[in-house]
Design a protein around this motif. Sequence first.
Motif, PDB file in Angstrom:
ATOM      1  N   SER A 183      86.480  51.390 -58.151  1.00  0.00           N
ATOM      2  CA  SER A 183      86.976  52.318 -59.169  1.00  0.00           C
ATOM      3  C   SER A 183      85.883  52.987 -59.986  1.00  0.00           C
ATOM      4  O   SER A 183      86.095  54.065 -60.540  1.00  0.00           O
ATOM      5  CB  SER A 183      87.952  51.601 -60.110  1.00  0.00           C
ATOM      6  OG  SER A 183      87.307  50.553 -60.790  1.00  0.00           O
ATOM      7  N   CYS A 198      84.679  46.318 -56.038  1.00  0.00           N
ATOM      8  CA  CYS A 198      85.485  47.199 -56.882  1.00  0.00           C
ATOM      9  C   CYS A 198      84.993  48.619 -56.677  1.00  0.00           C
ATOM     10  O   CYS A 198      83.808  48.898 -56.857  1.00  0.00           O
ATOM     11  CB  CYS A 198      85.364  46.807 -58.361  1.00  0.00           C
ATOM     12  SG  CYS A 198      86.282  47.898 -59.460  1.00  0.00           S
ATOM     13  N   ASP A 246      90.857  45.949 -58.851  1.00  0.00           N
ATOM     14  CA  ASP A 246      91.118  47.298 -59.361  1.00  0.00           C
ATOM     15  C   ASP A 246      90.244  47.660 -60.554  1.00  0.00           C
ATOM     16  O   ASP A 246      90.191  48.819 -60.947  1.00  0.00           O
ATOM     17  CB  ASP A 246      92.596  47.478 -59.722  1.00  0.00           C
ATOM     18  CG  ASP A 246      93.066  46.556 -60.838  1.00  0.00           C
ATOM     19  OD1 ASP A 246      92.491  45.454 -60.987  1.00  0.00           O
ATOM     20  OD2 ASP A 246      94.023  46.920 -61.555  1.00  0.00           O
ATOM     21  N   THR A 247      89.561  46.677 -61.140  1.00  0.00           N
ATOM     22  CA  THR A 247      88.697  46.961 -62.294  1.00  0.00           C
ATOM     23  C   THR A 247      87.398  46.165 -62.212  1.00  0.00           C
ATOM     24  O   THR A 247      87.352  45.086 -61.603  1.00  0.00           O
ATOM     25  CB  THR A 247      89.387  46.598 -63.628  1.00  0.00           C
ATOM     26  OG1 THR A 247      89.627  45.174 -63.652  1.00  0.00           O
ATOM     27  CG2 THR A 247      90.694  47.353 -63.811  1.00  0.00           C
ATOM     28  N   ILE A 297      95.097  43.128 -58.161  1.00  0.00           N
ATOM     29  CA  ILE A 297      95.395  44.236 -59.064  1.00  0.00           C
ATOM     30  C   ILE A 297      96.020  43.684 -60.338  1.00  0.00           C
ATOM     31  O   ILE A 297      97.143  43.164 -60.325  1.00  0.00           O
ATOM     32  CB  ILE A 297      96.328  45.253 -58.382  1.00  0.00           C
ATOM     33  CG1 ILE A 297      95.614  45.835 -57.152  1.00  0.00           C
ATOM     34  CG2 ILE A 297      96.731  46.353 -59.364  1.00  0.00           C
ATOM     35  CD1 ILE A 297      96.462  46.751 -56.315  1.00  0.00           C
ATOM     36  N   ILE A 349      91.699  52.457 -54.349  1.00  0.00           N
ATOM     37  CA  ILE A 349      92.463  51.786 -53.293  1.00  0.00           C
ATOM     38  C   ILE A 349      92.362  52.563 -51.984  1.00  0.00           C
ATOM     39  O   ILE A 349      92.192  51.977 -50.905  1.00  0.00           O
ATOM     40  CB  ILE A 349      93.930  51.620 -53.719  1.00  0.00           C
ATOM     41  CG1 ILE A 349      94.050  50.634 -54.882  1.00  0.00           C
ATOM     42  CG2 ILE A 349      94.781  51.160 -52.543  1.00  0.00           C
ATOM     43  CD1 ILE A 349      93.595  49.231 -54.571  1.00  0.00           C
ATOM     44  N   ALA A 384      92.071  54.588 -60.199  1.00  0.00           N
ATOM     45  CA  ALA A 384      92.513  53.340 -59.563  1.00  0.00           C
ATOM     46  C   ALA A 384      93.140  53.611 -58.203  1.00  0.00           C
ATOM     47  O   ALA A 384      92.929  52.865 -57.242  1.00  0.00           O
ATOM     48  CB  ALA A 384      93.497  52.618 -60.470  1.00  0.00           C
ATOM     49  N   ALA A 415      97.557  51.753 -58.892  1.00  0.00           N
ATOM     50  CA  ALA A 415      96.803  51.152 -57.787  1.00  0.00           C
ATOM     51  C   ALA A 415      97.727  50.354 -56.885  1.00  0.00           C
ATOM     52  O   ALA A 415      97.622  50.407 -55.653  1.00  0.00           O
ATOM     53  CB  ALA A 415      95.687  50.256 -58.327  1.00  0.00           C
TER      54      ALA A 415
END
Length: 212
Positions: free
Chosen positions: A98, A96, A74-75, A133, A119, A115, A139
């Motif tokens: 995002s 990723c 997620d990051t 995550i 997804i 976020a 997310a």
Amino acid sequence: MEYLKDPRAIEEKSFDIIKKGIEKNLYSDEELEVVKRVVHATADFEFARLIKFSNGAVEAGIKAIKAGWSIVTDTRMARAGIKRELAKSFGVRVRCYSSSKEAEKMARERNITRAMAAIILSSYETENKIFVIGNAPTALFKLNELIREGKVYPALVVGVPVGFVGAKESKEELVELPVPSIVVQGCKGGTPVAVAIINALLSLAERRDEVE
């Protein structure tokens, strides 16, 4: 003041301390390896009580890694922390979404978090995935929704978002779904925890290869 300087000696002493501080009969041997990595990354023994594994979650993660399933984070911080060379040795891509322009555009147009948009974008890809995550409860909420709708079928979800708004609830929702999961109960979690869990699974997969 005398202090340890050898990196290997420092790590060995750290894990010796951790081993003595964890009630190991709560976990299988491989689950314990994951827990020790999290405690090592956080210096917080409370995680040894808060981490919960669904039945067969570690095995599912190892099998997915050995099969070359992608890891979606997620990051960018999580992506940067995962041992990508080790992942690459299994044919695993660490991705990723995002920070992409597409995620930014979708978030703006739909009035959702980036976020969440990330997804959604990841669900458009047909490749098999492990989801990691550690930061954004939104997310995880969105991923849970996509799982319920049958739009994604993760091999494993590492759901450890941190925070006071939605983190606890998103994890409680995840454990009710029919997918392998590793969570941290309550508000605690975070990217370092997520990274430690995945790196532990990668190391366990590598160890399996050495034995086989």
